[in-house]
Design an enzyme around this catalytic site. Sequence first.
Site, PDB file in Angstrom:
ATOM      1  N   GLY A 154      16.361  26.977  -4.217  1.00 17.25           N
ATOM      2  CA  GLY A 154      16.844  25.637  -3.871  1.00 17.25           C
ATOM      3  C   GLY A 154      16.069  25.019  -2.718  1.00 17.25           C
ATOM      4  N   CYS A 155      15.788  25.833  -1.722  1.00 25.39           N
ATOM      5  CA  CYS A 155      15.061  25.339  -0.541  1.00 25.39           C
ATOM      6  C   CYS A 155      13.619  24.991  -0.888  1.00 25.39           C
ATOM      7  CB  CYS A 155      15.122  26.369   0.580  1.00 25.39           C
ATOM      8  SG  CYS A 155      16.822  26.654   1.132  1.00 25.39           S
TER       9      CYS A 155
END
Length: 155
Positions: free
Chosen positions: A45-46
Site C-alpha cells: 500500500g505504501c
Amino acid sequence: MSALTEGSTAPAFTMKASGGREVSSAALKGKPYLIYFYPKANTPGCTTQACGVQEALPQLGKLGLTVIGVSPDAIPPIEKFAAKYNLAFPLASDADHAVAEAYGVWVEKSMYGRTYMGMERSSFLVGADGKIVKVWRKVKPAEHAAQVLEAAKAL
C-alpha cells in the site's frame, strides 16, 4: 490525540529525511505543502501511494506544492525505499512518532485480534498561511495522488 480539522493551524515539525535532508515546517513557511503519513516503507500500500505521488510530482510542483512523506521507520529503510522507487520527494523518519501524535494519526489499530499503536494512513494539505486546507483520513493508496492534485489546484 489532536483532532486537526480544516482551518486548524498545522503543527510544527522538524525531521530527518531521505537523501540526507531535513524537513521542517519553518523552512516551508509561506509555501503550501502536503504532509502524508504512511505506516511502513516498502509495503504494498505504501509503495502504491508513494509511486502515485512521485508520478504526480511534476504537476504538484507546477502548483508550487512541496510533498513530504512521513513514517515511523528509521532512516536506513526509508533510504532503501526512496532509492528502490526513485522517489524524489523527501521521506521523513518520525521514529518517536511525535509528529504523528501532533497530527492525531498515531492511533490504536488491530490486526488478527491483536491491538497495537500505529500510523494511520492520512494526509494534510497545508496552505501557504500554515492552515490545514484539506484532511484525508484512512487514505486509499491508489486514489491518493489524484485527490491531492485536485485539491491543490484550488490553492
